[in-house]
Design a protein around this motif. Structure first.
Motif, mmCIF file in Angstrom:
data_model
loop_
_atom_site.group_PDB
_atom_site.id
_atom_site.type_symbol
_atom_site.label_atom_id
_atom_site.label_comp_id
_atom_site.label_asym_id
_atom_site.label_seq_id
_atom_site.Cartn_x
_atom_site.Cartn_y
_atom_site.Cartn_z
ATOM 1 N N UNK A 63 0.585 -1.385 0.056
ATOM 2 C CA UNK A 63 0.067 -0.002 0.069
ATOM 3 C C UNK A 63 0.808 1.261 -0.008
ATOM 4 N N UNK A 64 2.188 1.109 0.092
ATOM 5 C CA UNK A 64 3.055 2.266 0.165
ATOM 6 C C UNK A 64 3.220 2.897 -1.323
ATOM 7 N N UNK A 85 6.513 2.052 7.837
ATOM 8 C CA UNK A 85 7.175 3.103 8.714
ATOM 9 C C UNK A 85 7.117 4.527 7.788
ATOM 10 N N UNK A 86 7.576 4.224 6.567
ATOM 11 C CA UNK A 86 7.591 5.592 5.623
ATOM 12 C C UNK A 86 6.185 5.905 5.591
ATOM 13 N N UNK A 87 5.348 5.198 5.352
ATOM 14 C CA UNK A 87 3.872 5.620 5.252
ATOM 15 C C UNK A 87 3.393 6.205 6.388
ATOM 16 N N UNK A 88 3.734 5.505 7.513
ATOM 17 C CA UNK A 88 3.173 6.216 8.693
ATOM 18 C C UNK A 88 3.843 7.598 9.132
ATOM 19 N N UNK A 89 5.037 7.664 8.761
ATOM 20 C CA UNK A 89 5.733 8.943 9.023
ATOM 21 C C UNK A 89 4.995 9.979 8.001
ATOM 22 N N UNK A 90 4.935 9.695 6.846
ATOM 23 C CA UNK A 90 4.224 10.527 5.587
ATOM 24 C C UNK A 90 2.900 10.944 6.177
ATOM 25 N N UNK A 91 2.058 10.107 6.619
ATOM 26 C CA UNK A 91 0.842 10.431 7.093
ATOM 27 C C UNK A 91 0.734 11.045 8.371
ATOM 28 N N UNK A 92 1.731 11.221 9.218
ATOM 29 C CA UNK A 92 1.806 11.855 10.430
ATOM 30 C C UNK A 92 2.374 13.329 9.984
#
Length: 182
Positions: A138-139, A164-171
């Motif tokens: 899903x990234x 982790x990259x997706x979560x950081x970008x969403x944050x």
């Protein structure tokens, strides 16, 4: 989800093959790299030689198509096509690792063993859990595939790094949106 033996080896090998040999980042293997991709999944890779490379890459493309399917009926149809290409002759064996099921008799060529085990692994995955446990990462910008064999079945990324990259970008996006003038 408790998956072991041929099930996990077949599903894991399918994911590894697709990610190594298909898509934009896929690379044509040589014998050593192909052995490296498949050895972690309990295959006797000493049998893998140059003649296996092209059929393995071709099979990987067919496996990729499975991971891109999100509709159960289409996934079942695709897996049935994969299963039609293999001859499964199961038998129980014990060769020092405890009694377990082999999907083919001894002496079956290497490529056919890979096809049998990956097709059977995906068939079991779909039969037990539908299509919600497999897919394309899903990234954003990642085309690698995954199969979720965890207990909770919530995996949507090919790796912790993509998650982790997706979560950081969403944050960061939420922070920008909530900032004054954002």
């Amino acid at each position: 989800m408790e998956v072991n033996g041929y099930r996990s080896d077949g599903v894991g090998a399918a994911v590894a093959m697709v990610n190594a040999w298909t898509g934009e980042q896929g690379a044509a293997p040589d014998v050593a790299s192909a052995r490296g991709v498949l050895a972690p999944f309990s295959f006797l890779v000493d049998d893998l030689d140059e003649s296996a490379l092209e059929p393995l890459v071709e099979w990987s493309g067919q496996l990729r198509a499975f991971f891109e399917i999100t509709d159960l009926e289409a996934a079942v149809a695709h897996v049935n096509v994969l299963l039609a290409r293999v001859e499964v002759r199961p038998r129980l064996v014990d060769h020092g690792h405890g009694l377990h099921l082999h999907h083919a008799p001894s002496g079956v060529p290497f490529v056919q063993r890979i096809r049998i085990n990956t097709a059977m692994g995906l068939a079991n995955l779909v039969a037990d859990y539908g299509v919600g446990r497999s897919g394309v990462c899903a990234a954003v910008g990642c085309a690698r595939v995954f199969a979720d064999t965890s207990r909770n079945g919530r995996k949507r990324y090919c790796s912790d790094a993509c998650a982790n990259r997706a979560n950081v970008a969403a944050h960061r996006a939420r922070r920008r949106a909530s900032a004054p003038g954002g």
